[in-house]
Design a protein around this motif. Structure first.
Motif, mmCIF file in Angstrom:
data_model
loop_
_atom_site.group_PDB
_atom_site.id
_atom_site.type_symbol
_atom_site.label_atom_id
_atom_site.label_comp_id
_atom_site.label_asym_id
_atom_site.label_seq_id
_atom_site.Cartn_x
_atom_site.Cartn_y
_atom_site.Cartn_z
ATOM 1 N N ILE A 113 -18.508 -26.031 23.241
ATOM 2 C CA ILE A 113 -18.835 -25.615 21.871
ATOM 3 C C ILE A 113 -19.642 -24.323 21.906
ATOM 4 O O ILE A 113 -19.365 -23.387 21.157
ATOM 5 N N GLN A 114 -20.634 -24.254 22.797
ATOM 6 C CA GLN A 114 -21.458 -23.048 22.909
ATOM 7 C C GLN A 114 -20.642 -21.832 23.347
ATOM 8 O O GLN A 114 -20.949 -20.709 22.962
ATOM 9 N N ALA A 115 -19.603 -22.066 24.137
ATOM 10 C CA ALA A 115 -18.730 -20.973 24.569
ATOM 11 C C ALA A 115 -17.819 -20.491 23.442
ATOM 12 O O ALA A 115 -17.121 -19.490 23.588
ATOM 13 N N GLY A 116 -17.809 -21.211 22.314
ATOM 14 C CA GLY A 116 -17.012 -20.810 21.163
ATOM 15 C C GLY A 116 -15.565 -21.275 21.211
ATOM 16 O O GLY A 116 -14.743 -20.829 20.410
ATOM 17 N N LEU A 117 -15.249 -22.175 22.131
ATOM 18 C CA LEU A 117 -13.881 -22.663 22.258
ATOM 19 C C LEU A 117 -13.604 -23.855 21.353
ATOM 20 O O LEU A 117 -12.448 -24.190 21.094
ATOM 21 N N LEU A 118 -14.654 -24.504 20.901
ATOM 22 C CA LEU A 118 -14.573 -25.590 19.934
ATOM 23 C C LEU A 118 -15.610 -25.316 18.853
ATOM 24 O O LEU A 118 -16.565 -24.578 19.074
ATOM 25 N N VAL A 119 -15.421 -25.937 17.696
ATOM 26 C CA VAL A 119 -16.333 -25.751 16.569
ATOM 27 C C VAL A 119 -16.996 -27.089 16.256
ATOM 28 O O VAL A 119 -16.312 -28.119 16.215
#
Length: 138
Positions: A57-63
């Protein structure tokens, strides 16, 4: 290490996509239930699965979406005027949740957060905005 993390991220995203494709209609994946499912998919402990999910999530791959009093806090596209209210209802003990058009009574969900792929979020936002426009014109 960076390659190892991207492999973990890819595995987590693939597992979440699979869970989303198996979900019916407007079902939402709770972070807790998703991390528990990742335990069996990735073969790790629940703590490690939750850490991998958070990192993805922090990597921006999931919201990750939260709610306030069952009102889903959706990141509306810039320029969206008067966004419609989007509500969530479900069974916290079972980890089963869904998007609803109206606020429904039910058990407390204070600590529940939801995880979506960016594609699923886009579909949800597009669908809700289209329904809002349709309701205004009828």
């Amino acid at each position: 290490m960076a390659e190892e993390m991207s492999g973990r991220h890819a595995a987590v995203v693939a597992a979440v996509r699979e869970m989303e494709s198996a979900a019916k209609g407007r079902a939402l994946l709770a972070v807790g239930a998703t991390s528990r499912r990742l335990v069996s998919v990735l073969g790790v402990t629940e703590t490690t699965a939750l850490r991998y999910l958070r990192q993805t999530i922090q990597a921006g791959l999931l919201v990750e979406l939260e709610h306030a009093g069952r009102k889903l806090l959706v990141p509306w596209p810039e320029g969206t005027e008067n966004p419609p209210d989007v509500w969530v209802n479900g069974e916290p003990k079972k980890g089963a949740f869904r998007v609803t058009e109206h606020c429904e009574a039910g058990p407390a969900m204070a600590k529940v957060r939801f995880v979506l792929t960016p594609e699923r979020l886009k579909v949800l936002v597009t669908q809700v905005l289209a329904e809002a426009v349709e309701q205004r014109t009828t």
